[in-house]
Write an enzyme that holds these catalytic residues in place. Structure first.
Site, PDB file in Angstrom:
ATOM      1  N   SER A  26       0.847  -1.198   0.000  1.00 42.57           N
ATOM      2  CA  SER A  26       0.000   0.000   0.000  1.00 42.57           C
ATOM      3  C   SER A  26       0.884   1.250   0.000  1.00 42.57           C
ATOM      4  CB  SER A  26      -0.945  -0.057   1.209  1.00 42.57           C
ATOM      5  OG  SER A  26      -1.945   0.912   1.100  1.00 42.57           O
ATOM      6  N   ARG A  52     -11.972   6.279   9.922  1.00 35.82           N
ATOM      7  CA  ARG A  52     -11.559   4.881  10.010  1.00 35.82           C
ATOM      8  C   ARG A  52     -12.636   3.930   9.473  1.00 35.82           C
ATOM      9  NH1 ARG A  52      -7.114   1.637  10.016  1.00 35.82           N
ATOM     10  NH2 ARG A  52      -7.323  -0.115  11.423  1.00 35.82           N
ATOM     11  N   ASP A  78      -8.751  -6.412  -4.667  1.00 32.25           N
ATOM     12  CA  ASP A  78      -8.354  -5.107  -4.133  1.00 32.25           C
ATOM     13  C   ASP A  78      -8.934  -4.019  -5.034  1.00 32.25           C
ATOM     14  OD1 ASP A  78      -7.112  -2.809  -3.227  1.00 32.25           O
ATOM     15  OD2 ASP A  78      -5.086  -3.634  -3.260  1.00 32.25           O
ATOM     16  N   HIS A 135      -8.079  -5.037  -0.314  1.00 32.76           N
ATOM     17  CA  HIS A 135      -6.771  -4.407  -0.126  1.00 32.76           C
ATOM     18  C   HIS A 135      -6.020  -5.009   1.065  1.00 32.76           C
ATOM     19  CE1 HIS A 135      -3.809  -1.273  -0.615  1.00 32.76           C
ATOM     20  NE2 HIS A 135      -4.002  -0.824   0.599  1.00 32.76           N
ATOM     21  N   ASP A 136      -6.742  -5.342   2.108  1.00 32.22           N
ATOM     22  CA  ASP A 136      -6.133  -5.909   3.317  1.00 32.22           C
ATOM     23  C   ASP A 136      -5.430  -7.234   3.072  1.00 32.22           C
ATOM     24  OD1 ASP A 136      -6.497  -3.971   5.155  1.00 32.22           O
ATOM     25  OD2 ASP A 136      -8.073  -4.987   6.298  1.00 32.22           O
TER      26      ASP A 136
END
Lengths: 383, 383
Positions: free
Chosen positions: B157, B227, B322, B355-356
């Site tokens: 990232s 968040r 992602d 993405h994680d």
């Protein structure tokens, strides 16, 4: 704003209001003892009352779907691209009805209207309404207009969900249903975005638990944030990229926390213009109606069984770059209809505008939409 | 939390701090006359100082990449899945260095540290730092450790962007670069999400223009919203659906504005736990570093020309689901490197975690990652 009205416009229009005294039982268990619905109509109802089209609006939409309220209007109604003489929903042939939904903020009974039982604004005490509740209230409007059966019920996004619910709940009251850029229910991601929007509104200190009107204020920051976020989900990454790219607002990098890129400026503008024209409690309510929409819940999550009652012939349309309700979500509806042996036509439109594509006069979309509507027109006489 | 340390853990670790008195010129035009960097190391530096790996962290990461600070820790460092004895970044062979970035909030000089020139917290007056600034400061750390050339610079990232910038800016100081789940610059949509997050923080009445510490408060609502939104973009729609679906929190529909679905509950939990451990000014700064990252800006937007300076051999990895930095964004980097005649290997990993995924021990990912690292290991002696 228009010096002269475009030839394909429904022209100057004004809304009507229906007052209803018959109680409406809501899914949440509460009852609206009386309420009113504001609506607009375009075109003329034929003698048989068989050429009526119901338009269902989406989250931030209202009853003003086409035409102008005055020559000073900057913009026409929200679906003017599709409704008017010679347009897909041809008002030379059809009688078009578009109400503002219950819980809305543009004239129908909702959070910003007076609760006759208390003499004060409903505000946050307005009951949660569902897509099925809206269908029930729209049926009351149909009764009032003498329309026993719609030639078609048409809607995009949350409007498409209402159209689908109509076909399921009141199968003999519509001959066609057009479900555009919709889904049979929200995904966890869809709900997550709604929850962020609601949290933004509810955590704004000017929200006052929804009683902001009594404090002579509005939760402008929270509602603005909700709208900014919504806008991201309405557009595709590609469309945003083509429209704004990484263009700098000032030409040179500022290295600061003010607006640096055009896209930031655009979002701020969208946010502030929305805050002036939409009610925060209605926004909360509309996102909840989206979250709760799940007609298969009553059928053990079996969508095929859910659509078994449908009698209407269906056109389902999706857009390739729509990531809010992607084509796969429309295909879920289509597959269930096919399995249930229903008459369904499906079109996936190549478009890079994202979810918002359903509001745009994209050539292929207008052709397919218009062609289907012409078939409906051929079944009923005009006025 | 671990009763015993896992055999493949780097074990109990503690950070070190480098104090630097040599001024650092920043891209924004300002200068940090002195600063400190907190960092952790795992494994042993060999005599030739040739087995060192630099780990660059992402938006909410820090210097604690692996192992435990104490036996009471509930979780190990953020990339413990990839760093340790026998893991892809094998600490039996490599000496691993991970600093907290300048502007961070976990010990390196940043908004929540004292500005020596005023004796007060930097707060919002901490300068905007860029990915290139971080690379410059990390090079100072390398000098301090006597590392003339990294065996590899590795990041996912925003960390992958730092790795790419290292390869471009200081080509002779790394032999390999691993760029994971990254992009050569943000898209308009990426910037838009960041702008919504920043607006949420800045419009929180507890933000006080960034001087919240002086008011003994934190912009908890705004940071929490940022968040929540971030989390949506880190996960795929599919992963959210598999994890939460439309599960109700209480089993029965409530028809209210409290938490109804599990996904809402999850987001609220993520939000509140983050607020207690991250600084809002740092969050703003990190999102700006993301927005500004665009190494091709100095090369007329020609990415091929931008990567022409690279000497390192490269491994680029992306993940199918992602949508924050999709595989296509990695392919942009890969294609530019191929056109520039560079040595690049590319792997697109089938993964539904979004993405994680770059933080997760996905078998195929760990195999490819580990295999590449083994090749690097074969080039240098262990300590």
């Amino acid at each position: 704003m228009p010096d002269t009205l475009p030839a394909d416009s429904v022209g100057l229009v004004s809304p009507a209001t229906l007052h209803v005294d018959k109680p409406l039982q809501l899914d949440c268990g509460r009852t609206l003892n009386n309420y009113h619905l504001i609506y607009e109509t375009y075109g003329t109802l034929n003698q048989e009352k068989s050429n009526a089209i119901l338009i269902c609006h989406a989250l931030s939409g209202d009853h003003h779907a086409a035409g102008y309220h005055s020559m000073q209007d900057r913009k026409p109604g929200w679906w003017d691209s599709a409704i008017g003489p010679g347009k897909p929903i041809d008002t030379n042939h059809f009688f078009v009805v578009c109400p503002n939904n219950l819980g809305g903020c543009k004239g129908s009974t909702g959070p910003n209207t007076i609760n006759p039982e208390t003499g004060r604004l409903y505000g946050p005490d307005f009951p949660i309404v569902t897509v099925a509740d809206w269908v029930r209230s729209q049926a009351v409007l149909a009764d009032h207009l003498g329309i026993q059966q719609w030639a078609a019920v048409v809607g995009g996004s949350l409007g498409g969900m209402q159209a689908l619910q109509w076909a399921i709940s009141l199968p003999d009251r519509l001959r066609h249903v057009l479900i555009i850029a919709a889904a049979p229910k929200l995904s966890a991601q869809n709900i997550a975005f709604n929850e962020v929007a609601r949290t933004a509104i509810k955590s704004d200190p000017d929200f006052h638990e929804g009683h902001y009107a009594e404090h002579n204020t509005i939760p402008a920051q929270g509602l603005g944030l909700a709208r900014m976020l919504g806008h991201i989900t309405y557009l595709s990454d590609e469309a945003m990229g083509q429209k704004f790219g990484r263009e700098l607002r000032s030409g040179a990098l500022q290295y600061g926390y003010d607006v640096e890129f055009q896209i930031e400026s655009y979002l701020r503008y969208q946010s502030s213009s929305f805050v002036g024209r939409f009610d925060a409690n209605t926004y909360l309510l509309m996102t909840k109606a989206l979250d709760y929409f799940d007609p298969a819940r009553d059928f053990n999550d079996d969508l095929t069984a859910t659509v078994a009652s449908i009698q209407a012939r269906s056109l389902v349309i999706s857009f390739t770059s729509d990531w809010r309700f992607s084509p796969l979500r429309s295909v879920e509806i289509v597959n269930a209809m096919i399995k249930a042996g229903k008459h369904v036509t499906y079109a996936e439109i190549e478009a890079n505008q994202g979810h918002d594509a359903f509001l745009m006069p994209i050539t292929r979309y207008m052709e397919i939409f218009g062609s289907y509507m012409k078939k409906i027109a051929s079944e009923v006489p005009s006025a």
